[in-house]
Design a protein around this motif. Structure first.
Motif, PDB file in Angstrom:
ATOM      1  N   ARG A  29       2.396  -6.481   4.032  1.00 41.42           N
ATOM      2  CA  ARG A  29       1.967  -4.884   4.322  1.00 41.42           C
ATOM      3  C   ARG A  29       2.136  -4.650   5.933  1.00 41.42           C
ATOM      4  NH1 ARG A  29      -2.786  -2.891   6.116  1.00 41.42           N
ATOM      5  NH2 ARG A  29      -3.924  -1.689   4.738  1.00 41.42           N
ATOM      6  N   ILE A  33       2.777  -1.039   7.862  1.00 42.34           N
ATOM      7  CA  ILE A  33       2.642  -0.830   8.856  1.00 42.34           C
ATOM      8  C   ILE A  33       3.896  -0.356   9.632  1.00 42.34           C
ATOM      9  CG2 ILE A  33       1.618  -1.364  10.797  1.00 42.34           C
ATOM     10  CD1 ILE A  33       0.170  -0.759   7.962  1.00 42.34           C
ATOM     11  N   ALA A  36       5.357   2.610   8.614  1.00 41.16           N
ATOM     12  CA  ALA A  36       4.470   4.086   9.219  1.00 41.16           C
ATOM     13  C   ALA A  36       5.082   3.946  10.427  1.00 41.16           C
ATOM     14  CB  ALA A  36       3.174   3.541   9.479  1.00 41.16           C
ATOM     15  N   LYS A  40       5.987   8.118  11.919  1.00 38.70           N
ATOM     16  CA  LYS A  40       4.679   9.016  11.980  1.00 38.70           C
ATOM     17  C   LYS A  40       5.645   9.787  13.429  1.00 38.70           C
ATOM     18  CE  LYS A  40       0.504   7.055  10.029  1.00 38.70           C
ATOM     19  NZ  LYS A  40       0.290   6.256  10.916  1.00 38.70           N
ATOM     20  N   VAL A  46      -1.150   7.998  14.465  1.00 40.87           N
ATOM     21  CA  VAL A  46      -1.351   6.789  14.804  1.00 40.87           C
ATOM     22  C   VAL A  46      -2.742   5.849  13.568  1.00 40.87           C
ATOM     23  CG1 VAL A  46      -1.283   4.453  15.052  1.00 40.87           C
ATOM     24  CG2 VAL A  46       0.934   6.011  15.724  1.00 40.87           C
ATOM     25  N   ARG A  47      -3.420   6.922  13.873  1.00 35.83           N
ATOM     26  CA  ARG A  47      -4.952   6.220  13.694  1.00 35.83           C
ATOM     27  C   ARG A  47      -5.163   7.069  12.755  1.00 35.83           C
ATOM     28  NH1 ARG A  47      -9.542   3.021  14.005  1.00 35.83           N
ATOM     29  NH2 ARG A  47      -8.509   2.203  16.342  1.00 35.83           N
ATOM     30  N   ASP A  48      -5.627   7.190  11.389  1.00 39.32           N
ATOM     31  CA  ASP A  48      -5.432   8.195  10.624  1.00 39.32           C
ATOM     32  C   ASP A  48      -6.894   8.287  10.283  1.00 39.32           C
ATOM     33  OD1 ASP A  48      -6.315  10.026   8.167  1.00 39.32           O
ATOM     34  OD2 ASP A  48      -4.424   9.999   8.099  1.00 39.32           O
ATOM     35  N   ARG A  51      -7.628   8.135   6.743  1.00 39.24           N
ATOM     36  CA  ARG A  51      -7.378   7.229   5.501  1.00 39.24           C
ATOM     37  C   ARG A  51      -6.765   5.526   5.310  1.00 39.24           C
ATOM     38  NH1 ARG A  51      -4.449   5.299   1.381  1.00 39.24           N
ATOM     39  NH2 ARG A  51      -2.411   3.865   1.695  1.00 39.24           N
ATOM     40  N   ILE A  52      -8.146   5.547   6.477  1.00 41.50           N
ATOM     41  CA  ILE A  52      -8.858   4.030   7.082  1.00 41.50           C
ATOM     42  C   ILE A  52      -9.713   4.089   5.945  1.00 41.50           C
ATOM     43  CG2 ILE A  52     -10.563   2.646   8.651  1.00 41.50           C
ATOM     44  CD1 ILE A  52      -8.846   3.667  10.441  1.00 41.50           C
ATOM     45  N   VAL A  55      -8.596   3.336   2.521  1.00 37.90           N
ATOM     46  CA  VAL A  55      -7.803   2.114   2.310  1.00 37.90           C
ATOM     47  C   VAL A  55      -9.346   0.605   1.598  1.00 37.90           C
ATOM     48  CG1 VAL A  55      -7.255  -0.177   3.542  1.00 37.90           C
ATOM     49  CG2 VAL A  55      -5.848   2.455   3.471  1.00 37.90           C
ATOM     50  N   ILE A  81      -7.007  -3.631   9.290  1.00 35.80           N
ATOM     51  CA  ILE A  81      -6.596  -2.080   9.608  1.00 35.80           C
ATOM     52  C   ILE A  81      -6.365  -1.931  11.755  1.00 35.80           C
ATOM     53  CG2 ILE A  81      -7.137  -0.187   9.632  1.00 35.80           C
ATOM     54  CD1 ILE A  81      -8.270  -0.441   6.852  1.00 35.80           C
ATOM     55  N   SER A  84      -3.450  -3.204  12.843  1.00 40.27           N
ATOM     56  CA  SER A  84      -2.329  -3.203  12.461  1.00 40.27           C
ATOM     57  C   SER A  84      -2.157  -1.854  13.059  1.00 40.27           C
ATOM     58  CB  SER A  84      -2.430  -2.591  10.360  1.00 40.27           C
ATOM     59  OG  SER A  84      -2.635  -3.436   9.777  1.00 40.27           O
ATOM     60  N   ILE A  85      -3.220  -1.244  13.136  1.00 42.89           N
ATOM     61  CA  ILE A  85      -2.486  -0.051  14.092  1.00 42.89           C
ATOM     62  C   ILE A  85      -2.385  -0.198  15.163  1.00 42.89           C
ATOM     63  CG2 ILE A  85      -4.744   2.002  15.006  1.00 42.89           C
ATOM     64  CD1 ILE A  85      -5.864   2.001  12.341  1.00 42.89           C
ATOM     65  N   GLU A  88       1.340  -0.720  14.702  1.00 48.12           N
ATOM     66  CA  GLU A  88       1.925   0.999  14.621  1.00 48.12           C
ATOM     67  C   GLU A  88       2.110   1.511  15.724  1.00 48.12           C
ATOM     68  OE1 GLU A  88       0.169   2.521  11.518  1.00 48.12           O
ATOM     69  OE2 GLU A  88       1.054   4.147  11.930  1.00 48.12           O
TER      70      GLU A  88
HETATM   71  C1  ISJ Z   1       0.079   2.673   7.771  1.00 48.70           C
HETATM   72  C2  ISJ Z   1      -1.042   3.731   8.532  1.00 48.70           C
HETATM   73  O1  ISJ Z   1      -1.704   3.997   9.503  1.00 48.70           O
HETATM   74  C3  ISJ Z   1      -2.582   3.432   9.980  1.00 48.70           C
HETATM   75  C4  ISJ Z   1      -3.295   2.034   9.286  1.00 48.70           C
HETATM   76  C5  ISJ Z   1      -3.389   1.263   8.069  1.00 48.70           C
HETATM   77  C6  ISJ Z   1      -4.254   0.519   7.346  1.00 48.70           C
HETATM   78  O2  ISJ Z   1      -3.039  -0.445   7.462  1.00 48.70           O
HETATM   79  O3  ISJ Z   1      -3.894   0.195   5.900  1.00 48.70           O
HETATM   80  C7  ISJ Z   1      -4.615   2.902   7.357  1.00 48.70           C
HETATM   81  C8  ISJ Z   1      -4.482   4.046   8.326  1.00 48.70           C
HETATM   82  C9  ISJ Z   1      -3.851   4.142  10.025  1.00 48.70           C
HETATM   83  O4  ISJ Z   1      -4.261   4.691  10.595  1.00 48.70           O
HETATM   84  C10 ISJ Z   1      -0.939   4.790   7.464  1.00 48.70           C
HETATM   85  O5  ISJ Z   1      -1.381   6.148   8.335  1.00 48.70           O
HETATM   86  O6  ISJ Z   1      -1.133   5.029   5.708  1.00 48.70           O
END
Ligand code: ISJ
Length: 97
Positions: A29, A33, A36, A40, A46-48, A51-52, A55, A81, A84-85, A88
């Motif tokens: 996973r 990331i 991504a 981007k 980067v923070r969406d 999408r958070i 998920v 998440i 991950s952000i 990222e």
């Molecule tokens: C991977 C992404 O970036 C970030 C990480 C995400 C994750 O860990 O699933 C979801 C949203 C984003 O803020 C994405 O935008 O999909």
């Protein structure tokens, strides 16, 4: 689904086995990331937040279908998440420095 154990040695053997399945998936996973962070173009995306929530709701639905604890899954996923952000952002900043 889980094996019925009678000793703590059996319980820990199964937990160790499950952890050996989980850790490679977390590592895979994280590879996405990193991608991504490379794909981007804009640091602001980067923070969406949409999408958070997407998920989290999909993972809760998966938990629900397995009769697993949705709150546990949500809490763990929100932590993953956020971690991950942050990662990222590090990748993005490193590419665009
Ligand atoms: C991977 C992404 O970036 C970030 C990480 C995400 C994750 O860990 O699933 C979801 C949203 C984003 O803020 C994405 O935008 O999909």
């Amino acid at each position: 689904m889980a094996r019925s154990c009678t000793t703590m040695a059996e319980v820990r053997e199964e937990i160790d086995r499950v952890d050996r399945l989980i850790v490679p998936l977390l590592a895979e996973r994280l590879e996405y990331i990193k991608q991504a962070g490379r794909i981007k173009q804009d640091r602001n995306v980067v923070r969406d937040n949409w999408r958070i929530e997407d998920v989290v709701s999909k993972c809760k639905a998966t938990a629900s279908s397995l009769d697993a604890d949705e709150k546990m899954v949500e809490d763990i996923y929100r932590f993953i998440i956020e971690w991950s952000i942050n990662h990222e952002f590090d990748v993005w900043d490193d590419i665009h420095k």
